[in-house]
Every structure is written in C-alpha cells, then in structure tokens.
Design a protein around this motif. Structure first.
Motif, PDB file in Angstrom:
ATOM      1  N   LYS A  70       0.820  -1.216   0.000  1.00 46.67           N
ATOM      2  CA  LYS A  70       0.000   0.000   0.000  1.00 46.67           C
ATOM      3  C   LYS A  70       0.855   1.268   0.000  1.00 46.67           C
ATOM      4  O   LYS A  70       0.519   2.245  -0.673  1.00 46.67           O
ATOM      5  CB  LYS A  70      -0.945  -0.011   1.209  1.00 46.67           C
ATOM      6  N   LYS A  80      -3.801  -3.539  -6.821  1.00 48.68           N
ATOM      7  CA  LYS A  80      -4.020  -2.321  -6.045  1.00 48.68           C
ATOM      8  C   LYS A  80      -5.354  -2.345  -5.290  1.00 48.68           C
ATOM      9  O   LYS A  80      -5.414  -2.001  -4.122  1.00 48.68           O
ATOM     10  CB  LYS A  80      -3.955  -1.101  -6.963  1.00 48.68           C
ATOM     11  N   ARG A  81      -6.411  -2.784  -5.944  1.00 46.46           N
ATOM     12  CA  ARG A  81      -7.727  -2.816  -5.299  1.00 46.46           C
ATOM     13  C   ARG A  81      -7.734  -3.829  -4.150  1.00 46.46           C
ATOM     14  O   ARG A  81      -8.267  -3.563  -3.073  1.00 46.46           O
ATOM     15  CB  ARG A  81      -8.808  -3.148  -6.317  1.00 46.46           C
ATOM     16  N   GLY A  82      -7.131  -4.973  -4.355  1.00 43.72           N
ATOM     17  CA  GLY A  82      -7.047  -5.980  -3.308  1.00 43.72           C
ATOM     18  C   GLY A  82      -6.259  -5.496  -2.106  1.00 43.72           C
ATOM     19  O   GLY A  82      -6.593  -5.813  -0.960  1.00 43.72           O
ATOM     20  N   THR A  84      -6.005  -2.349  -1.165  1.00 46.46           N
ATOM     21  CA  THR A  84      -6.853  -1.388  -0.465  1.00 46.46           C
ATOM     22  C   THR A  84      -7.874  -2.112   0.408  1.00 46.46           C
ATOM     23  O   THR A  84      -8.091  -1.738   1.567  1.00 46.46           O
ATOM     24  CB  THR A  84      -7.559  -0.460  -1.476  1.00 46.46           C
ATOM     25  N   ILE A  85      -8.479  -3.152  -0.116  1.00 42.07           N
ATOM     26  CA  ILE A  85      -9.417  -3.954   0.675  1.00 42.07           C
ATOM     27  C   ILE A  85      -8.684  -4.570   1.867  1.00 42.07           C
ATOM     28  O   ILE A  85      -9.199  -4.571   2.995  1.00 42.07           O
ATOM     29  CB  ILE A  85     -10.089  -5.038  -0.200  1.00 42.07           C
TER      30      ILE A  85
END
Length: 131
Positions: A70, A80-82, A84-85
């Motif tokens: 991150k 990137k989305r994973g 953030t989650i």
C-alpha cells in the motif's frame, strides 16, 4: 487526517510495530516469552500455543506485506484494489483486537496492548484512506 500524519510515516510505524510483534510471536514460539500473556491467557501452552502463535505470526507477516504494498515499498500494480481492501480489513482487525484486549483477563493485555492496538488502528485507518 492526511495532514496530521503522512502516509509514509503511518506505514513505517505500522511496519515497525508489526516487526516487533513478529519478534514477540517468535519469542513465544521459542518459549522465551510466556504463553500465558497471549490469547487472553486462555490458551493451553502445552498443546495450542504452537499452532496459534504460528497462525498469528503468519497473519502478522501478511499484514506487513499488505502495508508494504500500500505504501509503495513493493509495487504490483494489478493488485491495487485488493491491497486497499486488505488495508481496510487490517483496520477492522485492529479495532476488533482492541475490543478483545479490553475483554482479556490478562492485565498486561488490557494495560499495554489496548493502547497499542488503538494507535495501530488509527495508523491503519490513515493508510487505508490513501487512494
């Protein structure tokens, strides 16, 4: 919040804290720290401590990886989305862990680890809100 503490500082403090936590888990695994001060004092040291502390160490290292991704220490753009989650889950973990520390029958968990997990939750929130 972003003006209060920078992303790199928040992430660096989190990584440092997780490194210390990993060392602590290793000390418990090696029998150099008492197993009675972890898991709310409810773990049977002879049977469950190795399994529980191995899981805790693995999760700690996974959390460190998510933070490093991150804040850009490790770059893998496609996830990137994973990441953030994962950061939001890390924030939730610290919040729930704080509640667990408050409910612990072990005084050191209440007095020492509760304030630490509150600070870590705030830092995780700071990293999680970064786009």
């Amino acid at each position: 919040m972003k003006k209060f503490i920078g992303l790199q500082l928040a992430g660096g403090v989190l990584l440092g804290a997780l490194l210390l936590l990993a060392i602590f888990h290793l000390l418990v695994l090696l029998g150099l720290a008492p197993a009675t001060i972890v898991w709310g004092g409810r773990v049977d040291p002879a049977t469950n401590v190795v399994v529980l502390e191995t899981v805790a160490l693995t999760i700690t290292l996974l959390f460190a990886l998510i933070i490093a991704l991150k804040i850009g220490y490790i770059r893998i753009p496609k996830i990137k989305r994973g990441v953030t989650i994962g950061m939001w889950l890390l924030f939730l973990f610290f919040v729930v862990n704080t509640l667990g520390n408050l409910a612990s029958s072990v005084t050191i968990e209440k007095l020492v680890f509760t304030p630490i997990t509150i600070i870590l939750a705030i830092l995780a929130y700071r990293v999680a809100i970064e786009p």
